[in-house]
Scaffold this motif. Structure first.
Motif, PDB file in Angstrom:
ATOM      1  N   UNK A 284      -3.019  -3.022  33.100  1.00  0.00           N
ATOM      2  CA  UNK A 284      -2.543  -3.539  34.422  1.00  0.00           C
ATOM      3  C   UNK A 284      -3.921  -3.154  35.268  1.00  0.00           C
ATOM      4  N   UNK A 285      -4.249  -4.122  35.879  1.00  0.00           N
ATOM      5  CA  UNK A 285      -5.372  -3.785  37.032  1.00  0.00           C
ATOM      6  C   UNK A 285      -4.790  -3.145  38.117  1.00  0.00           C
ATOM      7  N   UNK A 286      -5.717  -2.511  39.173  1.00  0.00           N
ATOM      8  CA  UNK A 286      -5.208  -1.556  40.045  1.00  0.00           C
ATOM      9  C   UNK A 286      -4.349  -2.518  41.128  1.00  0.00           C
ATOM     10  N   UNK A 287      -4.715  -3.695  41.158  1.00  0.00           N
ATOM     11  CA  UNK A 287      -3.839  -4.925  42.148  1.00  0.00           C
ATOM     12  C   UNK A 287      -2.337  -5.080  41.517  1.00  0.00           C
ATOM     13  N   UNK A 288      -2.409  -5.165  40.201  1.00  0.00           N
ATOM     14  CA  UNK A 288      -1.082  -5.267  39.596  1.00  0.00           C
ATOM     15  C   UNK A 288      -0.382  -4.102  39.781  1.00  0.00           C
ATOM     16  N   UNK A 289      -0.969  -2.743  39.660  1.00  0.00           N
ATOM     17  CA  UNK A 289      -0.056  -1.520  39.902  1.00  0.00           C
ATOM     18  C   UNK A 289       0.417  -1.452  41.375  1.00  0.00           C
ATOM     19  N   UNK A 290      -0.333  -1.962  42.408  1.00  0.00           N
ATOM     20  CA  UNK A 290      -0.042  -1.690  43.600  1.00  0.00           C
ATOM     21  C   UNK A 290       1.114  -2.804  44.050  1.00  0.00           C
ATOM     22  N   UNK A 291       0.918  -3.817  43.355  1.00  0.00           N
ATOM     23  CA  UNK A 291       1.975  -4.970  43.575  1.00  0.00           C
ATOM     24  C   UNK A 291       3.258  -4.629  42.951  1.00  0.00           C
ATOM     25  N   UNK A 292       3.344  -3.945  41.762  1.00  0.00           N
ATOM     26  CA  UNK A 292       4.433  -3.516  40.966  1.00  0.00           C
ATOM     27  C   UNK A 292       5.167  -2.406  41.771  1.00  0.00           C
ATOM     28  N   UNK A 293       4.332  -1.350  42.492  1.00  0.00           N
ATOM     29  CA  UNK A 293       5.100  -0.462  43.366  1.00  0.00           C
ATOM     30  C   UNK A 293       5.480  -0.993  44.593  1.00  0.00           C
ATOM     31  N   UNK A 294       4.889  -1.730  45.453  1.00  0.00           N
ATOM     32  CA  UNK A 294       5.307  -2.542  46.471  1.00  0.00           C
ATOM     33  C   UNK A 294       6.557  -3.193  45.941  1.00  0.00           C
ATOM     34  N   UNK A 295       6.964  -3.958  45.014  1.00  0.00           N
ATOM     35  CA  UNK A 295       7.929  -4.691  44.753  1.00  0.00           C
ATOM     36  C   UNK A 295       8.987  -3.632  44.508  1.00  0.00           C
ATOM     37  N   UNK A 296       8.727  -2.338  43.734  1.00  0.00           N
ATOM     38  CA  UNK A 296       9.693  -1.437  43.375  1.00  0.00           C
ATOM     39  C   UNK A 296      10.313  -0.565  44.584  1.00  0.00           C
ATOM     40  N   UNK A 297       9.407  -0.485  45.539  1.00  0.00           N
ATOM     41  CA  UNK A 297       9.880   0.194  46.563  1.00  0.00           C
ATOM     42  C   UNK A 297      10.703  -0.643  47.574  1.00  0.00           C
ATOM     43  N   UNK A 298      10.554  -2.025  47.466  1.00  0.00           N
ATOM     44  CA  UNK A 298      11.296  -3.050  48.294  1.00  0.00           C
ATOM     45  C   UNK A 298      12.739  -2.994  47.777  1.00  0.00           C
ATOM     46  N   UNK A 299      13.604  -3.130  48.721  1.00  0.00           N
ATOM     47  CA  UNK A 299      14.967  -3.136  48.510  1.00  0.00           C
ATOM     48  C   UNK A 299      15.708  -4.558  48.030  1.00  0.00           C
ATOM     49  N   UNK A 300      14.461  -5.401  48.281  1.00  0.00           N
ATOM     50  CA  UNK A 300      14.866  -7.026  47.962  1.00  0.00           C
ATOM     51  C   UNK A 300      14.227  -7.553  46.618  1.00  0.00           C
ATOM     52  N   UNK A 301      13.793  -6.529  45.831  1.00  0.00           N
ATOM     53  CA  UNK A 301      13.014  -6.985  44.754  1.00  0.00           C
ATOM     54  C   UNK A 301      13.941  -6.128  43.222  1.00  0.00           C
ATOM     55  N   UNK A 302      14.473  -7.178  42.625  1.00  0.00           N
ATOM     56  CA  UNK A 302      15.134  -6.339  41.285  1.00  0.00           C
ATOM     57  C   UNK A 302      14.158  -5.848  40.221  1.00  0.00           C
ATOM     58  N   UNK A 303      14.537  -5.040  39.327  1.00  0.00           N
ATOM     59  CA  UNK A 303      13.796  -4.623  38.019  1.00  0.00           C
ATOM     60  C   UNK A 303      13.668  -5.830  37.134  1.00  0.00           C
TER      61      UNK A 303
ATOM     62  N   UNK B 253      13.356  -8.871  38.104  1.00  0.00           N
ATOM     63  CA  UNK B 253      12.023  -9.586  38.996  1.00  0.00           C
ATOM     64  C   UNK B 253      10.593  -9.141  38.547  1.00  0.00           C
ATOM     65  N   UNK B 254      10.753  -7.971  38.254  1.00  0.00           N
ATOM     66  CA  UNK B 254       9.473  -7.394  37.863  1.00  0.00           C
ATOM     67  C   UNK B 254       9.183  -7.561  36.550  1.00  0.00           C
ATOM     68  N   UNK B 255      10.028  -7.357  35.866  1.00  0.00           N
ATOM     69  CA  UNK B 255       9.927  -7.470  34.046  1.00  0.00           C
ATOM     70  C   UNK B 255       9.767  -9.098  34.096  1.00  0.00           C
ATOM     71  N   UNK B 256      10.189  -9.905  34.786  1.00  0.00           N
ATOM     72  CA  UNK B 256       9.791 -11.422  34.732  1.00  0.00           C
ATOM     73  C   UNK B 256       8.344 -11.452  34.825  1.00  0.00           C
ATOM     74  N   UNK B 257       7.924 -11.013  35.897  1.00  0.00           N
ATOM     75  CA  UNK B 257       6.511 -11.040  36.478  1.00  0.00           C
ATOM     76  C   UNK B 257       5.386 -10.427  35.726  1.00  0.00           C
ATOM     77  N   UNK B 258       5.751  -9.128  35.320  1.00  0.00           N
ATOM     78  CA  UNK B 258       4.658  -8.176  34.711  1.00  0.00           C
ATOM     79  C   UNK B 258       5.173  -7.910  33.347  1.00  0.00           C
ATOM     80  N   UNK B 259       6.538  -8.127  32.844  1.00  0.00           N
ATOM     81  CA  UNK B 259       6.557  -7.586  31.524  1.00  0.00           C
ATOM     82  C   UNK B 259       7.137  -6.211  31.462  1.00  0.00           C
ATOM     83  N   UNK B 260       7.381  -5.549  32.752  1.00  0.00           N
ATOM     84  CA  UNK B 260       7.691  -4.152  32.551  1.00  0.00           C
ATOM     85  C   UNK B 260       9.146  -3.934  32.527  1.00  0.00           C
TER      86      UNK B 260
END
Length: 71
Positions: free
Chosen positions: A7-26, A28-35
């Motif tokens: 994962x690039x630093x930009x990917x990590x930053x985006x994942x953190x932002x998504x995880x901190x958001x109350x509007x993004x589910x796990x 969705x993160x799994x679909x986009x990043x495979x985590x």
């Protein structure tokens, strides 16, 4: 983690932002990043300050208890 993908630093930053958001589910993160949710939690634990991680986990658990489809 992420199916042998670095994962690039930009990917990590985006994942953190998504995880901190109350509007993004796990899911969705799994679909986009495979985590999986446990991968995201591990990433958050490594990246956030300990107190910030605990606060985030508490919020996720509380919202999860109130809403069936949260995170």
């Amino acid at each position: 983690m992420a199916a042998n993908r670095q994962l690039s630093d930009a990917d990590i930053s985006a994942i953190i932002e998504m995880a901190l958001s109350d509007h993004t589910s796990f899911a969705t993160i799994e679909q986009e990043y495979g985590l999986s949710d446990s991968d995201v939690k591990s990433l958050m634990r490594r990246t956030l300050k300990p107190s910030s991680y605990r606060t985030w986990r508490k919020r996720v658990r509380q919202f999860g208890d109130r809403r069936e489809n949260y995170k």
